[in-house]
Enzyme design. Structure first.
Site, mmCIF file in Angstrom:
data_model
loop_
_atom_site.group_PDB
_atom_site.id
_atom_site.type_symbol
_atom_site.label_atom_id
_atom_site.label_comp_id
_atom_site.label_asym_id
_atom_site.label_seq_id
_atom_site.Cartn_x
_atom_site.Cartn_y
_atom_site.Cartn_z
ATOM 1 N N GLY A 294 0.814 -1.209 0.000
ATOM 2 C CA GLY A 294 0.000 0.000 0.000
ATOM 3 C C GLY A 294 0.846 1.256 0.000
ATOM 4 O O GLY A 294 0.577 2.211 -0.732
ATOM 5 N N TYR A 295 1.879 1.263 0.821
ATOM 6 C CA TYR A 295 2.777 2.409 0.910
ATOM 7 C C TYR A 295 3.483 2.638 -0.426
ATOM 8 O O TYR A 295 3.597 3.772 -0.904
ATOM 9 C CB TYR A 295 3.790 2.166 2.028
ATOM 10 C CG TYR A 295 4.691 3.332 2.344
ATOM 11 C CD1 TYR A 295 4.275 4.341 3.211
ATOM 12 C CD2 TYR A 295 5.967 3.421 1.802
ATOM 13 C CE1 TYR A 295 5.103 5.407 3.516
ATOM 14 C CE2 TYR A 295 6.800 4.486 2.105
ATOM 15 C CZ TYR A 295 6.365 5.472 2.956
ATOM 16 O OH TYR A 295 7.190 6.531 3.261
ATOM 17 N N THR A 296 3.949 1.554 -1.042
ATOM 18 C CA THR A 296 4.633 1.663 -2.327
ATOM 19 C C THR A 296 3.700 2.210 -3.409
ATOM 20 O O THR A 296 4.075 3.094 -4.185
ATOM 21 C CB THR A 296 5.190 0.295 -2.754
ATOM 22 O OG1 THR A 296 6.130 -0.155 -1.774
ATOM 23 C CG2 THR A 296 5.872 0.374 -4.105
ATOM 24 N N ALA B 273 1.073 4.062 -2.948
ATOM 25 C CA ALA B 273 0.784 5.469 -2.652
ATOM 26 C C ALA B 273 1.944 6.367 -3.045
ATOM 27 O O ALA B 273 1.741 7.447 -3.623
ATOM 28 C CB ALA B 273 0.464 5.625 -1.172
ATOM 29 N N LYS B 274 3.160 5.949 -2.732
ATOM 30 C CA LYS B 274 4.317 6.790 -3.032
ATOM 31 C C LYS B 274 4.628 6.831 -4.528
ATOM 32 O O LYS B 274 5.132 7.852 -5.025
ATOM 33 C CB LYS B 274 5.535 6.316 -2.232
ATOM 34 C CG LYS B 274 5.404 6.566 -0.737
ATOM 35 C CD LYS B 274 5.209 8.043 -0.393
ATOM 36 C CE LYS B 274 5.217 8.288 1.100
ATOM 37 N NZ LYS B 274 5.060 9.705 1.454
#
Length: 253
Positions: free
Chosen positions: A157-159, A161-162
């Site tokens: 999820g973080y990847t 989003a970034k």
């Protein structure tokens, strides 16, 4: 006057309570900007970041807003865009991370991370950026990540989003550059903050990370100060749509 001088400017820094956000706010204040700090848990008065800004001789206002709540983000955007004193610099730094293998990464974690790290960033930039476009000037700085370029491990999820933040930076820059608004991002490397504490505490991961960094050390939050002031200043007047790594050489390895 130095092209890096921010005297008289008003900067909004989200995620300002600690870590990278606090260092960014402190750097902008030392360059002359007044600061509005935003965080879900920011103290109304007496916070560490407030003390930093006041020590630099600038004014500080605290706003508490939960970036996981879309309505709160929209209200924040309307508040900032409607003020008599306009926002000159918007630093979109608020973020969160959830770690779990992709096969077991829950919908709740995915949706939370995408909301805080991407959807909220767009909503706030849309509100504040539209007023910047109308005035013909402004600076927007996103906090991207090395995972705007790479895949990472156990942070899908973080990847996502970034990666989205990197794309959003370029998309907004394409539309708003002709109107005098600079939109750029900083991609911090492995910085010793609460977000990376689990990696710092893992002797295998920590050693693997350190062995790849040409600068031979974890970054500190203050390592982002120079890039922040540069992108917020007239020195970056012809810089648009850039995702600037501050990573000790990680991506060049």
């Amino acid at each position: 006057m130095s092209v890096f001088d921010l005297t008289g400017k008003l900067a909004v820094v989200t995620g300002a309570r600690r870590g990278i956000g606090r260092s960014m706010a402190r750097a902008l204040a030392r360059a002359g900007a007044d600061v509005i700090g935003v965080s879900a848990t920011l103290e109304e008065s007496g916070s560490a970041v407030e003390k930093d800004v006041l020590a630099a001789g600038r004014t500080f206002e605290a706003i508490r807003a939960d970036f996981a709540d879309p309505e709160a983000v929209r209200a924040l955007g309307a508040d900032l865009a409607g003020r008599e004193r306009p926002v000159d610099i918007l630093v979109n730094n608020a973020g969160t991370i959830r770690r779990a293998p992709a096969a077991g990464h829950s919908d709740a974690d995915w949706e939370l991370v995408l909301q805080v790290n991407l959807s909220a960033q767009f909503a706030l930039s849309r509100a504040v950026g539209s007023s910047m476009v109308a005035r013909g000037q402004g600076k927007i700085i996103f906090t991207a990540s090395l995972l705007s370029f790479q895949g990472g491990i156990t942070v899908p999820g973080y990847t996502a989003a970034k990666h989205g933040v990197a794309g959003l930076t370029k998309a907004l820059a394409n539309e708003w550059a002709p109107h005098g608004v600079n939109v750029n991002a900083i991609a911090p490397g492995y910085i010793a903050t609460d977000n990376t504490q689990v990696l710092q505490d893992d002797p295998v991961r920590s050693r693997a990370i350190l062995d790849r960094i040409p600068a031979a050390r974890w970054g500190e939050a203050d390592d982002l100060a120079g890039a922040t002031v540069f992108l917020a200043s007239d020195a970056a007047a012809y810089v648009h749509g850039v995702v600037l790594p501050v990573d000790g050489g990680w991506l060049g390895r």
